[in-house]
Motif scaffolding. Sequence first.
Motif, mmCIF file in Angstrom:
data_model
loop_
_atom_site.group_PDB
_atom_site.id
_atom_site.type_symbol
_atom_site.label_atom_id
_atom_site.label_comp_id
_atom_site.label_asym_id
_atom_site.label_seq_id
_atom_site.Cartn_x
_atom_site.Cartn_y
_atom_site.Cartn_z
ATOM 1 N N ASN A 50 -2.766 13.320 -47.769
ATOM 2 C CA ASN A 50 -2.660 13.360 -46.233
ATOM 3 C C ASN A 50 -2.773 15.060 -47.114
ATOM 4 O O ASN A 50 -3.154 16.133 -47.593
ATOM 5 N N THR A 75 -7.066 10.416 -45.975
ATOM 6 C CA THR A 75 -8.092 10.129 -46.424
ATOM 7 C C THR A 75 -7.468 8.950 -48.209
ATOM 8 O O THR A 75 -6.321 9.253 -48.089
ATOM 9 N N THR A 117 -4.374 18.603 -44.270
ATOM 10 C CA THR A 117 -4.207 19.327 -43.351
ATOM 11 C C THR A 117 -4.551 21.357 -43.937
ATOM 12 O O THR A 117 -4.807 21.521 -44.670
ATOM 13 N N THR A 128 -20.350 18.117 -41.860
ATOM 14 C CA THR A 128 -19.827 17.766 -40.888
ATOM 15 C C THR A 128 -21.826 18.588 -39.794
ATOM 16 O O THR A 128 -22.423 19.482 -40.634
ATOM 17 N N SER A 178 -12.417 10.842 -42.613
ATOM 18 C CA SER A 178 -12.971 12.018 -41.886
ATOM 19 C C SER A 178 -11.891 12.216 -40.522
ATOM 20 O O SER A 178 -10.732 11.515 -40.036
ATOM 21 N N PHE A 179 -12.328 12.871 -39.526
ATOM 22 C CA PHE A 179 -11.962 13.836 -38.549
ATOM 23 C C PHE A 179 -13.001 13.258 -37.339
ATOM 24 O O PHE A 179 -14.302 13.634 -37.760
ATOM 25 N N THR A 180 -12.888 12.730 -36.780
ATOM 26 C CA THR A 180 -13.177 13.061 -35.554
ATOM 27 C C THR A 180 -13.630 14.338 -34.883
ATOM 28 O O THR A 180 -13.465 15.190 -35.065
ATOM 29 N N ILE A 240 -7.184 20.345 -38.594
ATOM 30 C CA ILE A 240 -7.376 19.611 -38.943
ATOM 31 C C ILE A 240 -6.412 18.070 -40.264
ATOM 32 O O ILE A 240 -6.133 19.094 -40.641
ATOM 33 N N HIS A 241 -5.993 17.545 -39.449
ATOM 34 C CA HIS A 241 -4.878 16.413 -40.054
ATOM 35 C C HIS A 241 -5.675 15.262 -40.248
ATOM 36 O O HIS A 241 -6.125 14.885 -38.910
ATOM 37 N N ALA A 242 -5.768 15.171 -41.745
ATOM 38 C CA ALA A 242 -6.117 14.195 -41.666
ATOM 39 C C ALA A 242 -6.363 13.138 -43.034
ATOM 40 O O ALA A 242 -5.129 13.648 -43.616
#
Length: 263
Positions: free
Chosen positions: A120, A172, A122, A205, A154-156, A168-170
């Motif tokens: 995880n 993986t 951040t 991105t 990934s992140f939106t 950003i929290h993702a």
Amino acid sequence: MTDKFHPTKQTTTTATSAAAPIPKIHLHTPTRHPYRPNPTSRHRHNRRNSTCRRCFCLTCIYSLILLLFLLLLAATASAAFNVLYHPHRPSFAVAAVKISSFNLTTAASDDTSHLSTTINITLSAKNPNKRITFFYDAVSIAVLSNAVNLSNGSFTNFTGSPNSIFVIHAVTAVNSQILDADSVKSLNSGLKRKTGLPMNIVMDTMVGVKMEKLKMKKIGIRVNCEGIHGVMPKGKNVISVANTSKAKCRVDLRFKILKRSFL
């Protein structure tokens, strides 16, 4: 009694002169002078060349003046843009990296190594500009260790408002990823370090730039965060927190021609 005629000396001389050939008279042809060009024609030719050279010089001078004017105009516009907007590229920082699971196993049957992880992360995306907005597409995230892929995610898409910070929290992960011998050797060597396994986060991105009513075309960026050291969790349901105190993120543009313009 018949008289005899005796020709005189004068008569003999006349007859002899009449029988002599008459000499031919050769007329003398005057010498032809070489051709000399007309001075007026030469003057016209020189004047034409001088006019052409003058026109060429004037064209070069006017072109140079126009180029200097355009450069001055561009410099003025760039200075006005910098004073008005103060453009800065976005900055990223690593807030936390948590390793939920890390399993590296080698099958005895075929001697293949498999990696399963859950990590995880951040991060924060900061927009330091006051009048510029950033628009991000969906972000692809990869966690690496010495070029060995540890996890993917990934992140939106999101928007970086002026003078704001977006978090950003993702999550993986990889599941039973097959590793070659060199990758296994690299991971085992990193796990033995006292500081922990060296890790870095790579994000790709597309980002667009908007300045008031003017919106630019999106360009690709890559964010590379290094200086992360992770300690593997020991036991089940144990989460290990990586050391991110020395983590630094670098933003690289994929189109270098726009590097100085907006980011």
